[in-house]
Design a protein around this motif. Structure first.
Motif, PDB file in Angstrom:
ATOM      1  N   PRO A  93       1.035  -1.269   0.118  1.00 32.77           N
ATOM      2  CA  PRO A  93      -0.220  -0.234  -0.368  1.00 32.77           C
ATOM      3  C   PRO A  93       0.544   0.851  -0.288  1.00 32.77           C
ATOM      4  O   PRO A  93       0.071   2.532  -0.546  1.00 32.77           O
ATOM      5  CB  PRO A  93      -1.011  -0.132   1.498  1.00 32.77           C
ATOM      6  CG  PRO A  93       0.153  -0.906   2.110  1.00 32.77           C
ATOM      7  CD  PRO A  93       0.570  -1.905   1.231  1.00 32.77           C
ATOM      8  N   GLY A  94       1.917   1.415   0.501  1.00 36.43           N
ATOM      9  CA  GLY A  94       2.651   2.547   0.521  1.00 36.43           C
ATOM     10  C   GLY A  94       3.566   2.739  -1.086  1.00 36.43           C
ATOM     11  O   GLY A  94       3.267   2.281  -1.900  1.00 36.43           O
ATOM     12  N   GLU A  95       3.582   3.863  -0.658  1.00 37.15           N
ATOM     13  CA  GLU A  95       4.068   5.014  -1.779  1.00 37.15           C
ATOM     14  C   GLU A  95       5.349   4.712  -2.545  1.00 37.15           C
ATOM     15  O   GLU A  95       5.129   4.364  -3.972  1.00 37.15           O
ATOM     16  CB  GLU A  95       4.292   7.023  -2.049  1.00 37.15           C
ATOM     17  CG  GLU A  95       4.345   7.543  -2.769  1.00 37.15           C
ATOM     18  CD  GLU A  95       4.428   8.453  -2.607  1.00 37.15           C
ATOM     19  OE1 GLU A  95       5.292   9.771  -3.737  1.00 37.15           O
ATOM     20  OE2 GLU A  95       5.307   8.732  -1.459  1.00 37.15           O
ATOM     21  N   ARG A  96       6.276   3.960  -1.868  1.00 36.70           N
ATOM     22  CA  ARG A  96       7.452   3.596  -2.855  1.00 36.70           C
ATOM     23  C   ARG A  96       7.133   1.907  -2.501  1.00 36.70           C
ATOM     24  O   ARG A  96       7.640   1.876  -3.715  1.00 36.70           O
ATOM     25  CB  ARG A  96       8.563   3.511  -1.372  1.00 36.70           C
ATOM     26  CG  ARG A  96       9.821   3.146  -1.673  1.00 36.70           C
ATOM     27  CD  ARG A  96      11.125   3.272  -0.694  1.00 36.70           C
ATOM     28  NE  ARG A  96      11.578   4.537  -1.038  1.00 36.70           N
ATOM     29  CZ  ARG A  96      11.122   5.354  -0.249  1.00 36.70           C
ATOM     30  NH1 ARG A  96      10.048   5.899   0.493  1.00 36.70           N
ATOM     31  NH2 ARG A  96      11.234   6.882  -0.171  1.00 36.70           N
ATOM     32  N   GLU A  97       6.454   1.497  -2.372  1.00 36.98           N
ATOM     33  CA  GLU A  97       5.953   0.104  -2.765  1.00 36.98           C
ATOM     34  C   GLU A  97       5.373  -0.009  -4.108  1.00 36.98           C
ATOM     35  O   GLU A  97       6.251  -0.848  -5.364  1.00 36.98           O
ATOM     36  CB  GLU A  97       5.277  -0.593  -1.427  1.00 36.98           C
ATOM     37  CG  GLU A  97       5.812  -1.164  -0.696  1.00 36.98           C
ATOM     38  CD  GLU A  97       6.318  -0.020   0.766  1.00 36.98           C
ATOM     39  OE1 GLU A  97       5.254   0.651   0.202  1.00 36.98           O
ATOM     40  OE2 GLU A  97       6.362  -0.086   1.649  1.00 36.98           O
ATOM     41  N   ILE A  98       4.815   0.688  -4.331  1.00 34.80           N
ATOM     42  CA  ILE A  98       3.794   1.105  -5.767  1.00 34.80           C
ATOM     43  C   ILE A  98       4.544   1.670  -6.831  1.00 34.80           C
ATOM     44  O   ILE A  98       4.992   1.103  -7.201  1.00 34.80           O
ATOM     45  CB  ILE A  98       2.801   1.800  -5.374  1.00 34.80           C
ATOM     46  CG1 ILE A  98       1.520   1.298  -4.357  1.00 34.80           C
ATOM     47  CG2 ILE A  98       2.025   2.437  -6.623  1.00 34.80           C
ATOM     48  CD1 ILE A  98       0.969   2.489  -4.423  1.00 34.80           C
ATOM     49  N   VAL A  99       5.854   2.592  -6.432  1.00 37.25           N
ATOM     50  CA  VAL A  99       6.582   2.719  -7.623  1.00 37.25           C
ATOM     51  C   VAL A  99       7.363   1.571  -8.020  1.00 37.25           C
ATOM     52  O   VAL A  99       7.876   1.415  -9.024  1.00 37.25           O
ATOM     53  CB  VAL A  99       7.029   4.194  -6.906  1.00 37.25           C
ATOM     54  CG1 VAL A  99       8.018   4.386  -7.988  1.00 37.25           C
ATOM     55  CG2 VAL A  99       5.955   5.503  -7.135  1.00 37.25           C
ATOM     56  N   ARG A 100       8.199   1.200  -6.919  1.00 31.61           N
ATOM     57  CA  ARG A 100       8.966   0.762  -7.002  1.00 31.61           C
ATOM     58  C   ARG A 100       8.394  -0.758  -8.030  1.00 31.61           C
ATOM     59  O   ARG A 100       9.606  -1.466  -9.230  1.00 31.61           O
ATOM     60  CB  ARG A 100      10.298  -0.231  -5.690  1.00 31.61           C
ATOM     61  CG  ARG A 100      11.379  -1.201  -5.644  1.00 31.61           C
ATOM     62  CD  ARG A 100      11.878  -1.816  -4.210  1.00 31.61           C
ATOM     63  NE  ARG A 100      12.876  -1.378  -4.391  1.00 31.61           N
ATOM     64  CZ  ARG A 100      13.145  -2.699  -5.097  1.00 31.61           C
ATOM     65  NH1 ARG A 100      12.491  -4.095  -5.980  1.00 31.61           N
ATOM     66  NH2 ARG A 100      14.757  -3.051  -5.663  1.00 31.61           N
ATOM     67  N   ALA A 101       7.501  -1.066  -7.629  1.00 29.09           N
ATOM     68  CA  ALA A 101       7.061  -2.391  -8.315  1.00 29.09           C
ATOM     69  C   ALA A 101       6.987  -1.978  -9.647  1.00 29.09           C
ATOM     70  O   ALA A 101       7.294  -3.074 -10.494  1.00 29.09           O
ATOM     71  CB  ALA A 101       5.912  -3.013  -7.622  1.00 29.09           C
TER      72      ALA A 101
END
Length: 207
Positions: A93-101
């Motif tokens: 759910p985090g911003e970093r997790e989404i962008v990194r994915a």
């Protein structure tokens, strides 16, 4: 009475065989357009030889070589866009997790099959058809960035957001070009992490 080309041969209907031959031609076109040896020529005779098909089969799927070029490019873009959306959707759910994915998926796609990266980014490709398709795909990916940004941050679409989305897409494309040709020599995971941080810093200016 069904014509001969539509009869069942080896358990396959005519439509299925035509679809299979079309896929073979697209794969052969990708081999040629995304080749590493600098030979990006695409001719009807050459692509049929690469596919192991008689020339007559080319024209049952494509009117000319430009049409095949478009089909090859669209095939690659659709694959990367679909898998990237899936990766983003299934990320944490985090911003970093989404962008990194999203970044990691794109990097994986071009790393596992460098033909994809060479087709999408290589300046060695001078085809006007590919140049237009690259412009179209840049708009497509910028639109996806805008959509994700609007949904995540609950902000309104704007020219500023559109500019930032195009800047992100163009910057990432150039970075991947430099990485694929060896100008940028970072390991894959470090590349992903660095690009993620750069995109997150840009995202601040979209809010």
């Amino acid at each position: 009475m069904a014509i001969a080309s539509d009869r069942v041969y080896g358990g396959q209907e005519g439509d299925q065989r035509r679809s299979d031959r079309r896929s073979q031609l697209i794969e052969a076109g990708l081999d040629l357009l995304g080749s590493a040896d600098g030979d990006h020529a695409l001719t009807v005779r050459g692509v049929c030889k690469q596919a192991g098909l008689a020339t007559r089969y080319f024209y049952e799927s494509f009117p000319d070589r430009d049409a095949l070029t478009v089909a090859v490019y669209d095939h690659v873009v659709e694959r990367i866009a679909t898998s990237t959306l899936d990766a983003v959707t299934n990320a944490g759910p985090g911003e970093r997790e989404i962008v990194r994915a999203g970044v990691r998926n794109i990097v994986r796609e071009v790393a596992e099959d460098p033909r994809h990266g060479r087709l999408m980014f290589s300046v060695a490709q001078s085809s006007a058809v590919l140049a237009q398709r690259r412009l179209d795909s840049s708009r497509l990916f910028a639109g996806l960035v805008t959509k994700q940004t609007v949904g995540y941050y609950e902000v309104a679409e704007s020219p500023r957001l559109d500019l930032a989305a195009h800047f992100m897409v163009g910057g990432l494309a150039q970075t991947l070009t430099a990485w694929l040709n060896g100008t940028v020599t970072l390991p894959e995971e470090e590349l992903v992490d660095t690009c993620t941080e750069l995109l997150l810093s840009m995202a601040i200016h979209t809010r």
